[in-house]
Motif scaffolding. Structure first.
Motif, PDB file in Angstrom:
ATOM      1  N   ARG A 167     -20.859  39.009  10.033  1.00  0.00           N
ATOM      2  CA  ARG A 167     -22.364  38.362   9.387  1.00  0.00           C
ATOM      3  C   ARG A 167     -23.189  39.492   9.420  1.00  0.00           C
ATOM      4  O   ARG A 167     -23.733  39.700   8.366  1.00  0.00           O
ATOM      5  N   LEU A 168     -23.568  40.084  10.508  1.00  0.00           N
ATOM      6  CA  LEU A 168     -24.514  41.039  10.868  1.00  0.00           C
ATOM      7  C   LEU A 168     -24.437  42.289   9.835  1.00  0.00           C
ATOM      8  O   LEU A 168     -25.098  42.693   9.221  1.00  0.00           O
ATOM      9  N   LEU A 169     -23.050  42.642  10.000  1.00  0.00           N
ATOM     10  CA  LEU A 169     -22.807  44.081   9.267  1.00  0.00           C
ATOM     11  C   LEU A 169     -23.065  43.647   7.605  1.00  0.00           C
ATOM     12  O   LEU A 169     -23.622  44.446   6.918  1.00  0.00           O
ATOM     13  N   ASP A 170     -22.555  42.604   7.090  1.00  0.00           N
ATOM     14  CA  ASP A 170     -22.977  42.345   5.610  1.00  0.00           C
ATOM     15  C   ASP A 170     -24.506  42.377   5.326  1.00  0.00           C
ATOM     16  O   ASP A 170     -24.831  42.258   4.395  1.00  0.00           O
ATOM     17  N   ALA A 171     -25.233  41.725   6.482  1.00  0.00           N
ATOM     18  CA  ALA A 171     -26.601  41.792   6.265  1.00  0.00           C
ATOM     19  C   ALA A 171     -27.326  43.021   6.553  1.00  0.00           C
ATOM     20  O   ALA A 171     -28.686  42.991   6.455  1.00  0.00           O
ATOM     21  N   GLY A 172     -26.793  44.151   7.188  1.00  0.00           N
ATOM     22  CA  GLY A 172     -27.311  45.439   7.210  1.00  0.00           C
ATOM     23  C   GLY A 172     -28.075  45.595   8.671  1.00  0.00           C
ATOM     24  O   GLY A 172     -28.803  46.149   8.760  1.00  0.00           O
ATOM     25  N   ILE A 173     -27.311  44.584   9.638  1.00  0.00           N
ATOM     26  CA  ILE A 173     -27.851  44.514  11.054  1.00  0.00           C
ATOM     27  C   ILE A 173     -26.733  45.076  11.813  1.00  0.00           C
ATOM     28  O   ILE A 173     -25.693  44.754  11.832  1.00  0.00           O
ATOM     29  N   ALA A 174     -26.873  46.179  12.767  1.00  0.00           N
ATOM     30  CA  ALA A 174     -25.924  46.645  13.358  1.00  0.00           C
ATOM     31  C   ALA A 174     -25.673  45.739  14.620  1.00  0.00           C
ATOM     32  O   ALA A 174     -26.371  45.191  15.351  1.00  0.00           O
ATOM     33  N   PRO A 175     -24.277  45.023  14.728  1.00  0.00           N
ATOM     34  CA  PRO A 175     -23.706  44.105  15.810  1.00  0.00           C
ATOM     35  C   PRO A 175     -23.370  45.122  17.023  1.00  0.00           C
ATOM     36  O   PRO A 175     -22.105  45.583  17.112  1.00  0.00           O
ATOM     37  N   MET A 176     -24.236  45.585  17.981  1.00  0.00           N
ATOM     38  CA  MET A 176     -23.589  46.289  19.021  1.00  0.00           C
ATOM     39  C   MET A 176     -23.340  45.687  20.184  1.00  0.00           C
ATOM     40  O   MET A 176     -23.844  44.441  20.757  1.00  0.00           O
ATOM     41  N   GLN A 177     -22.120  45.892  20.696  1.00  0.00           N
ATOM     42  CA  GLN A 177     -21.520  45.272  21.809  1.00  0.00           C
ATOM     43  C   GLN A 177     -21.513  46.052  22.996  1.00  0.00           C
ATOM     44  O   GLN A 177     -20.852  46.948  23.190  1.00  0.00           O
ATOM     45  N   GLY A 178     -22.424  45.718  24.170  1.00  0.00           N
ATOM     46  CA  GLY A 178     -22.528  46.534  25.269  1.00  0.00           C
ATOM     47  C   GLY A 178     -24.059  47.085  25.248  1.00  0.00           C
ATOM     48  O   GLY A 178     -23.931  48.251  24.430  1.00  0.00           O
ATOM     49  N   LEU A 179     -24.627  46.662  26.096  1.00  0.00           N
ATOM     50  CA  LEU A 179     -26.071  47.468  26.243  1.00  0.00           C
ATOM     51  C   LEU A 179     -26.152  48.813  26.639  1.00  0.00           C
ATOM     52  O   LEU A 179     -26.978  49.653  25.920  1.00  0.00           O
ATOM     53  N   VAL A 180     -25.223  49.324  27.527  1.00  0.00           N
ATOM     54  CA  VAL A 180     -25.205  50.888  27.758  1.00  0.00           C
ATOM     55  C   VAL A 180     -24.967  51.396  26.683  1.00  0.00           C
ATOM     56  O   VAL A 180     -25.405  52.510  26.215  1.00  0.00           O
ATOM     57  N   SER A 181     -23.682  51.001  26.137  1.00  0.00           N
ATOM     58  CA  SER A 181     -23.202  52.114  25.004  1.00  0.00           C
ATOM     59  C   SER A 181     -24.066  51.810  23.754  1.00  0.00           C
ATOM     60  O   SER A 181     -24.175  52.930  22.876  1.00  0.00           O
ATOM     61  N   CYS A 182     -24.700  50.841  23.662  1.00  0.00           N
ATOM     62  CA  CYS A 182     -25.901  50.486  22.449  1.00  0.00           C
ATOM     63  C   CYS A 182     -27.003  51.550  22.581  1.00  0.00           C
ATOM     64  O   CYS A 182     -27.309  52.379  21.450  1.00  0.00           O
ATOM     65  N   LEU A 183     -27.451  51.681  23.691  1.00  0.00           N
ATOM     66  CA  LEU A 183     -28.535  52.784  24.043  1.00  0.00           C
ATOM     67  C   LEU A 183     -28.117  54.007  23.808  1.00  0.00           C
ATOM     68  O   LEU A 183     -28.836  55.104  23.393  1.00  0.00           O
ATOM     69  N   ALA A 184     -27.079  54.245  24.353  1.00  0.00           N
ATOM     70  CA  ALA A 184     -26.407  55.728  24.045  1.00  0.00           C
ATOM     71  C   ALA A 184     -26.295  55.971  22.735  1.00  0.00           C
ATOM     72  O   ALA A 184     -26.607  57.132  22.296  1.00  0.00           O
ATOM     73  N   ALA A 185     -25.859  55.058  22.005  1.00  0.00           N
ATOM     74  CA  ALA A 185     -25.657  55.289  20.566  1.00  0.00           C
ATOM     75  C   ALA A 185     -26.819  55.678  19.900  1.00  0.00           C
ATOM     76  O   ALA A 185     -26.795  56.487  18.779  1.00  0.00           O
ATOM     77  N   ILE A 186     -27.911  54.821  20.178  1.00  0.00           N
ATOM     78  CA  ILE A 186     -29.054  55.266  19.676  1.00  0.00           C
ATOM     79  C   ILE A 186     -29.859  56.803  19.639  1.00  0.00           C
ATOM     80  O   ILE A 186     -30.001  57.382  18.961  1.00  0.00           O
ATOM     81  N   GLU A 187     -29.475  56.978  21.034  1.00  0.00           N
ATOM     82  CA  GLU A 187     -29.759  58.429  21.451  1.00  0.00           C
ATOM     83  C   GLU A 187     -28.964  59.362  20.654  1.00  0.00           C
ATOM     84  O   GLU A 187     -29.743  60.309  20.409  1.00  0.00           O
ATOM     85  N   LEU A 188     -27.774  59.252  20.613  1.00  0.00           N
ATOM     86  CA  LEU A 188     -26.926  60.261  20.089  1.00  0.00           C
ATOM     87  C   LEU A 188     -27.184  60.272  18.535  1.00  0.00           C
ATOM     88  O   LEU A 188     -27.273  61.232  17.968  1.00  0.00           O
ATOM     89  N   ALA A 189     -27.559  59.081  17.940  1.00  0.00           N
ATOM     90  CA  ALA A 189     -27.908  59.041  16.436  1.00  0.00           C
ATOM     91  C   ALA A 189     -29.172  59.860  16.371  1.00  0.00           C
ATOM     92  O   ALA A 189     -29.388  60.497  15.161  1.00  0.00           O
ATOM     93  N   ALA A 190     -29.965  59.833  17.122  1.00  0.00           N
ATOM     94  CA  ALA A 190     -31.442  60.716  17.072  1.00  0.00           C
ATOM     95  C   ALA A 190     -30.852  62.185  17.210  1.00  0.00           C
ATOM     96  O   ALA A 190     -31.450  62.986  16.413  1.00  0.00           O
ATOM     97  N   GLN A 191     -30.063  62.585  18.213  1.00  0.00           N
ATOM     98  CA  GLN A 191     -29.797  63.838  18.254  1.00  0.00           C
ATOM     99  C   GLN A 191     -29.136  64.470  16.793  1.00  0.00           C
ATOM    100  O   GLN A 191     -29.312  65.473  16.575  1.00  0.00           O
ATOM    101  N   ILE A 192     -28.380  63.597  16.292  1.00  0.00           N
ATOM    102  CA  ILE A 192     -27.717  64.028  14.870  1.00  0.00           C
ATOM    103  C   ILE A 192     -28.821  64.042  14.005  1.00  0.00           C
ATOM    104  O   ILE A 192     -28.689  64.828  12.975  1.00  0.00           O
TER     105      ILE A 192
END
Length: 689
Positions: A429-454
């Motif tokens: 449901r979140l994907l369909d709404a354009g909201i990222a459903p992130m599962q796991g706090l540590v991996s979520c924050l890592a993903a944000i930082e990696l997306a910034a690097q890219i």
């Protein structure tokens, strides 16, 4: 691949017709095609079966009613070669070779793989020793196992060397939309670079994930990675294993400091490929990139109804390198209006439970927060177990976050601290709404930082230098230059070296010392002497002729010639600058804290050559001793002269790329004005012939 081969690869990956050749694995491929809704023609081929997967069999390839775009071949390794040759003669677009026992299985297997490559001709070939692929966009599955994916309209492409890892990824319950899954096995013909090219040609691919055991040929990989940056298609790599640094003996400190995994980091970092080290972060990063793409920013705002959660997030964000800026005045004003004076308005926000379950007030609160204009907005929310608990009020919270996001258009995600606390239906449901459903706090924050690097790399792509092809040395015969010759050659490239330096024998030392003046440095000079200080071959601070004479007597067992130099005073810092050669990745430049304790301190950064002045400066600033180079506590240091000195070393290395084994300047002295290289080592392979 050339243009015709690219067309054949597209026929293979998106076939209008396909043949499945073999027994049970071929039958499963037929079943998987039907299960995923493949609408094209499927022609099973088996001389002893009447049907495979409910589809009538043909006895041999000569009975095919047409030329298939793709073929799945699941027969033994010797027979595979014959079948591939016949398919190539028919004009088939491409083939998946399931059989193993080729180059991964010794010399005989390598010989058979060479025959397989020859048999394929210009045909695209995935494998051998692989499971094949699944195209979830168009519904083709040349895949001999179960798989847990489903059809999508857009999503990420996954390219994996390991079939088992790939199969596991299809079973993920993280709501990552997978558009294509391709296993490459031995990559005898069609490799990672070819497949990235093919994925970049499809606008439905939002990101690319690589599960690699070895890095592709560096120049080709550099080309497609930079093209991915230009097209804003992020690449994430889960890299295991290590590349070999070759069998040559390494004598410099640099080779001990920059191991093969460091070089892989340098390669991927340079090309804007986000490297991860675990499957969870791999999937979560791809998911975030699918929803939001890459963005060169690390500021976040977070909301939760728990002070403990807010504090945990703040600690983890700080450790990850993300920032939680102070909320702007208009955001604080809006939050105060809905939350009242009992709630401290700050980032991360603990909005308490005063408005829990109140859709209107939650929406007002979240709308104010999502208007903070940071790079990513997070709502921490762990759903209770649906089989034992009432999830109604949690649904209300999700609805409020969705409404706020729709109103503001902010980049937003909902993150559960535990991966299993995000139900799949909620995630979809979140994907369909354009909201990222992130599962796991540590991996979520890592993903944000990696997306910034890219995102940073995408912005600067035109400034990133492509990498040249790495190659073997022309000979195993290596010549080591002594310090005098090495410094003289590097000085011609612009590296500052002591002007008052004289090479003498013991008899002439007193006179030369008196002429140069004190204090002096005395060094042993001998062929093959790499680390003079380790064997007592360096004496510093010599303030008299007698001190020089005594030092020479102590070195008499290791050398008959001596280098005499004036002491350099006003030293702010000692650095190491080195270049080493990797047979797969090419030349790598390492800079770091230097001197005799270089390995113990282990403060280094590595870049692949060629490198820009901007990259060199950033690497130096990123060291733990970086602040010293920028005038720590008011003590001046000439950073730009240091950068120029490193550029001189890099220029020599690039000009001698075909022969250079290793090069080291240690130490490079950092001065208040200028820089000075006071020792150097160069090892070159003998010229061919």
């Amino acid at each position: 691949m050339d243009v015709p081969d690219t067309a054949r690869l597209q026929r293979l990956l998106n076939p209008r017709s396909l043949a499945a050749i073999g027994g049970r694995p071929a039958e499963v491929a037929v079943e998987q095609c039907r299960a995923i809704g493949y609408a094209g023609d499927v022609w099973p081929v088996n001389p002893t079966r009447r049907q495979l997967g409910g589809v009538p069999c043909l006895p041999d390839l000569s009975q095919l009613p047409g030329v298939p775009d793709a073929a799945f071949v699941a027969v033994n390794r010797e027979r595979t070669i014959e079948v591939v040759a016949e398919l190539a003669r028919l004009g088939v677009g491409g083939v998946v070779c399931h059989a193993s026992g080729y180059a991964e299985d010794g010399d005989e297997g390598a010989r058979l793989q060479s025959e397989l490559v020859a048999a394929a001709g210009e045909m695209a070939l995935v494998g051998p020793n692989c499971l094949g692929f699944v195209n979830y966009l168009d519904g083709a599955a040349l895949w001999p196992e179960q798989q847990g994916g489903k059809r999508v309209e857009s999503g990420v492409a996954l390219i994996a060397q390991s079939g088992n890892i790939a199969e596991n990824l299809t079973m993920q319950r993280r709501s990552l939309p997978v558009a294509a899954l391709i296993t490459i096995g031995n990559s005898a013909v069609t490799g990672v670079v070819d497949l990235i090219d093919a994925m970049l040609a499809d606008p439905r691919i939002t990101a690319i994930g690589l599960c690699l055991e070895e890095i592709p040929e560096v120049a080709d990989f550099s080309r497609v990675a930079l093209e991915a940056l230009r097209r804003a298609v992020p690449i994430v790599a889960l890299k295991s294993g290590a590349s070999s640094l070759g069998a040559q003996v390494t004598l410099s400190h640099t080779s001990a400091l920059a191991d093969s995994d460091v070089l892989v980091d340098a390669l991927l970092g340079r090309l804007g490929v986000a490297r991860v080290h675990d499957v969870e972060t791999f999937l979560e990063t791809l998911k975030l990139l699918h929803v939001h793409g890459a963005r060169p920013g690390t500021s976040i705002a977070s909301a939760s109804c728990s002070g403990g959660e807010a504090a945990l997030l703040a600690d983890l964000a700080h450790r990850t390198g993300l920032t939680l800026p102070e909320l702007p005045p208009h955001t604080r004003q809006g939050l105060h209006a809905v939350l009242g004076e009992r709630v401290a308005v700050r980032n991360p926000l603990d909005y308490h439970t005063y408005i829990w379950g109140d859709l209107a007030r939650l929406t007002e609160c979240f709308t104010a927060l999502l208007d903070a204009r940071v790079d990513q907005h997070l709502l921490m929310l762990d759903f209770p177990r649906g089989d034992r608990c009432d999830v109604g009020e949690f649904e209300t919270t999700v609805a409020a976050w969705e409404a706020a996001q729709q109103k503001t258009g902010a980049r937003a995600c909902i993150v559960s601290s535990l991966p299993e606390s995000m139900p799949e239906d909620v995630a979809q449901r979140l994907l369909d709404a354009g909201i990222a459903p992130m599962q796991g706090l540590v991996s979520c924050l890592a993903a944000i930082e990696l997306a910034a690097q890219i995102g940073v790399a995408q912005t600067a792509v035109d400034e990133i230098l492509p990498l040249p092809t790495a190659g073997p040395l022309p000979t195993q015969t290596v010549e080591q230059w002594d310090e005098v010759r090495a410094k003289n050659v590097l000085a011609a490239y612009g590296l500052p070296v002591p002007a008052s330096a004289v090479v003498v024998d013991a008899a002439d030392l007193p006179a030369v010392a008196a002429e140069l003046g004190f204090p002096l440095v005395l060094k042993a000079v001998a062929d093959g002497l790499a680390h003079k200080s380790d064997v007592g071959g360096v004496a510093i601070g010599l303030d008299s002729e007698g001190a020089v004479r005594r030092a020479a007597e102590e070195m008499s067992g290791i050398a008959e010639r001596y280098l005499v130099e004036k002491m350099v005073d006003g030293v702010v810092l000692e650095l190491i600058v080195g270049v080493q050669r990797d047979p797969r990745l090419g030349l790598a430049l390492t800079v770091g804290a230097g001197g005799v304790l270089v390995e113990l301190v282990a403060d280094t950064a590595t870049l692949l050559l060629p490198a820009t002045r901007l990259e060199i400066r950033a690497a130096l600033r990123g060291l733990r001793v970086g602040p010293v180079l920028e005038g720590f506590r008011g003590r001046p240091a000439d950073l730009e002269s240091v950068v120029s000195a490193v550029e001189a070393v890099a220029a020599f290395a690039v000009d001698h790329a075909d022969r250079l084994v290793e090069l080291e300047v240690n130490p490079l002295l950092v001065l208040a004005s200028g820089a000075m290289a006071v020792d150097a080592l160069i090892r070159l392979a003998e010229p061919d012939g």
